[in-house]
Design an enzyme around this catalytic site. Sequence first.
Site, PDB file in Angstrom:
ATOM      1  CG  ASN A   1      -1.838   1.206   1.270  1.00  0.00           C
ATOM      2  OD1 ASN A   1      -1.459   2.293   0.847  1.00  0.00           O
ATOM      3  ND2 ASN A   1      -3.043   1.027   1.776  1.00  0.00           N
TER       4      ASN A   1
ATOM      5  CG  ASN B   1      -7.779  -1.533   6.086  1.00  0.00           C
ATOM      6  OD1 ASN B   1      -6.956  -1.015   6.840  1.00  0.00           O
ATOM      7  ND2 ASN B   1      -8.135  -0.953   4.954  1.00  0.00           N
TER       8      ASN B   1
ATOM      9  CG  ASP C   1      -0.420  -4.183   4.279  1.00  0.00           C
ATOM     10  OD1 ASP C   1      -1.005  -3.643   3.334  1.00  0.00           O
ATOM     11  OD2 ASP C   1      -0.131  -3.583   5.352  1.00  0.00           O
TER      12      ASP C   1
ATOM     13  CG  ASP D   1       0.149   4.962   6.120  1.00  0.00           C
ATOM     14  OD1 ASP D   1       0.238   4.536   4.947  1.00  0.00           O
ATOM     15  OD2 ASP D   1      -0.892   5.462   6.575  1.00  0.00           O
TER      16      ASP D   1
END
Length: 267
Positions: free
Chosen positions: A7, A148, A217, A250
């Site tokens: 991400n 998530n 992830d 992040d």
Amino acid sequence: MKLATWNINGARARLPNLLAWLRAAKPDVALLQEIKCEDDKFPRLEVEELGYNIETHGQKGFNGVAILSKSRLEDVERGLPGDKDDAQARYIEATVGTLRVASLYLPNGNPAPSEKFDYKLAWMDRLHDRARALLAAEAAFVLAGDYNICPNDRDVYDPQAWENDALCRPESRQRFRKTLYLGLIDAFRALHPDETAYTYWDYQAGAWRKNQGLRIDHLLLSPLAADRLNACEIDRDVRGHEEAGAKASDHVPIWCELAEKGRALPI
DNA sequence: ATGGTAGGAAGCCTA
């Protein structure tokens, strides 16, 4: 082959970081999430120069996923089946050689409960159905991206503080497990059963400095892909790397190494 | 310590 997911939190803002990581890590396939741009705004030329074919499913401002591959991408499908009214760009699937791969950005779902949480759970049900369909076709596949979801308390730096968050709620974890129980494996956890390791640290409150992270992830492998699994690691150091003035995402990349052909079982 | 930071859009939203 080396297959990674990351991400990147903005393809354009993160371009120096993306190029530096592609040069250093040299993944054969890279699945990206949160490109945060429309398809024609993706920094295509710079990535193609490193030898990648590119397929994107973007949207303006938010979300957006992509697949980069050194070899040809075929049979590209954009969007997760199951809701023709879902306009959010969170899923793209393609074939690389004999492997089907998906880059997915599962809804965050906070606050819980809310309409956003309901959307997350419905999205997870659709992902489960997609995994079941791919299994029925006896495909070797990898469903990877920003789920998530913290699958277990071990994947959260402070489980009590996060117990009511959409990333940790029992409803979220139950659906994640339900998909695993189809016969998929969480590649990192399969090879590192007892390790505490994170893939995400919030920008706020010094989370990276204090190692207050989450493992959200994931690379989920079908049985035929799992038979080929040789390694799975997290590129943790990327969280601290600024490149040409561009701040780190992040999230950090997580990758697996798959044997080119199925191995004999080690009996 | 109920804040803190970041990206993209555009005079806030999402994470």
